[in-house]
Scaffold this active site. Structure first.
Site, mmCIF file in Angstrom:
data_model
loop_
_atom_site.group_PDB
_atom_site.id
_atom_site.type_symbol
_atom_site.label_atom_id
_atom_site.label_comp_id
_atom_site.label_asym_id
_atom_site.label_seq_id
_atom_site.Cartn_x
_atom_site.Cartn_y
_atom_site.Cartn_z
ATOM 1 N N TYR A 65 0.862 -1.183 0.000
ATOM 2 C CA TYR A 65 0.000 0.000 0.000
ATOM 3 C C TYR A 65 0.899 1.233 0.000
ATOM 4 C CZ TYR A 65 -4.054 -2.879 1.427
ATOM 5 O OH TYR A 65 -5.063 -3.807 1.503
ATOM 6 N N LEU A 220 -17.414 -1.354 1.406
ATOM 7 C CA LEU A 220 -18.348 -0.389 0.821
ATOM 8 C C LEU A 220 -18.303 -0.434 -0.700
ATOM 9 C CD1 LEU A 220 -17.779 2.618 3.266
ATOM 10 C CD2 LEU A 220 -19.657 0.966 3.247
ATOM 11 N N LEU A 227 -23.833 0.538 -4.397
ATOM 12 C CA LEU A 227 -24.589 0.129 -3.226
ATOM 13 C C LEU A 227 -25.967 0.773 -3.164
ATOM 14 C CD1 LEU A 227 -21.845 0.260 -0.449
ATOM 15 C CD2 LEU A 227 -22.872 -1.781 -1.446
#
Length: 290
Positions: A65, A220, A227
């Site tokens: 990351y 999410l 969503l």
């Protein structure tokens, strides 16, 4: 059903690490995704410090990351912002992928490549032992039929050396889980799962039956799934909440072993995500979200 007993923190990860069920995913601290241009490191450090103030005691990270130019990395931000780590802080990382010189990612199947990855995480996080290490298998979709045994045996040996406390799997299927559990205990599984993507219900059930934490990445959607919908919008309106908050509440309601690790580089979104833990979905809500 052999579930780890509830604690004031929410869940006993690996049977001995109490954590809140909403943690923090570090992927978006350095860039706005797996790869990309660097984000402001001071904002990242501020988000981490505020996360701890809001009750985060479980951070999910990885040495890959980092920004494309390598100037900003999640592990370095975590160490800069939080080291020496607060008592009870659990930091999970993952090995398997590595960053290429052009900023992309490649996946290794070479067991010998895992020790240097573990050592890199130990150094960049500034710890002598990693709390939880996931073996990431494949990138986004589980490679069905591919053995994880040799790689997992390598991680199990590193655990026996004292470099790792608990082991996990990421991006796997039930066959991978069974294969790895025959080698060493599994504390957590991390797959792509959320209110709009429920392919891994069988895997979640297997984790629940064994008391293994199920810790979805992209809880999410991660920009890959919409969503929105009448059901989730109505539930959000009833609770005076946002759609992402309801999505996180649904995730926690889906099983007692699910943990959420929403990631963000924004203080505003961080506060919104953490507030989702106070939402209790009713049977009517769950029916609307079924």
């Amino acid at each position: 059903m052999n579930l780890d007993s509830p604690t004031p923190h929410g869940f006993l990860l690996g049977g001995d690490l109490p954590v809140n069920r909403i943690g923090f995913g570090a992927m978006r601290l350095s860039t706005n995704g797996f790869t990309g241009p660097a984000r402001d490191p001071e904002t990242g450090r501020a988000v981490l410090r505020r996360a701890v103030e809001l009750g985060v005691d479980h951070i999910d990270t990885a040495s890959f990351y980092r920004s494309d130019d390598g100037t900003v990395s999640a592990n370095a931000l975590i160490r800069d912002a939080l080291h020496p780590y607060p008592a009870g802080m659990v930091i999970a990382t993952k090995v398997g992928p590595s960053q290429t010189p052009d900023g992309g990612l490649r996946q290794t199947t070479d067991p010998a490549a895992l020790r240097p990855m573990i050592e890199a995480n130990l150094e960049t996080l500034g710890v002598d032992r990693l709390d939880l290490v996931y073996l990431r298998v494949g990138m986004m979709d589980p490679p069905h039929g591919e053995s994880v045994a040799e790689r997992f045996e390598t991680l199990a040996a590193l655990r026996d050396e004292g470099l790792i406390r608990h082991l996990g799997l990421s991006n796997v299927d039930t066959g991978h889980l069974a294969e790895a559990r025959a080698i060493a205990p599994i504390a957590a599984v991390q797959n792509h799962f959320h209110a709009g993507k429920r392919d891994d219900v069988e895997l979640l059930t297997a984790c629940e039956e064994a008391g293994i934490a199920f810790v979805p990445f992209f809880p999410l959607g991660g920009g890959t799934s919409d969503l929105t919908g009448d059901g989730i919008a109505r539930v959000a309106e009833r609770h005076g909440a946002t759609v992402p908050q309801v999505a996180l509440a649904w995730l926690l309601a889906s099983s007692p072993v699910t943990l959420a690790i929403p990631g963000t580089g924004s203080l505003t979104h961080l506060a919104e995500n953490m507030a989702a833990g106070s939402i209790t979905l009713t049977p009517e809500d769950l029916s609307a979200l079924a």
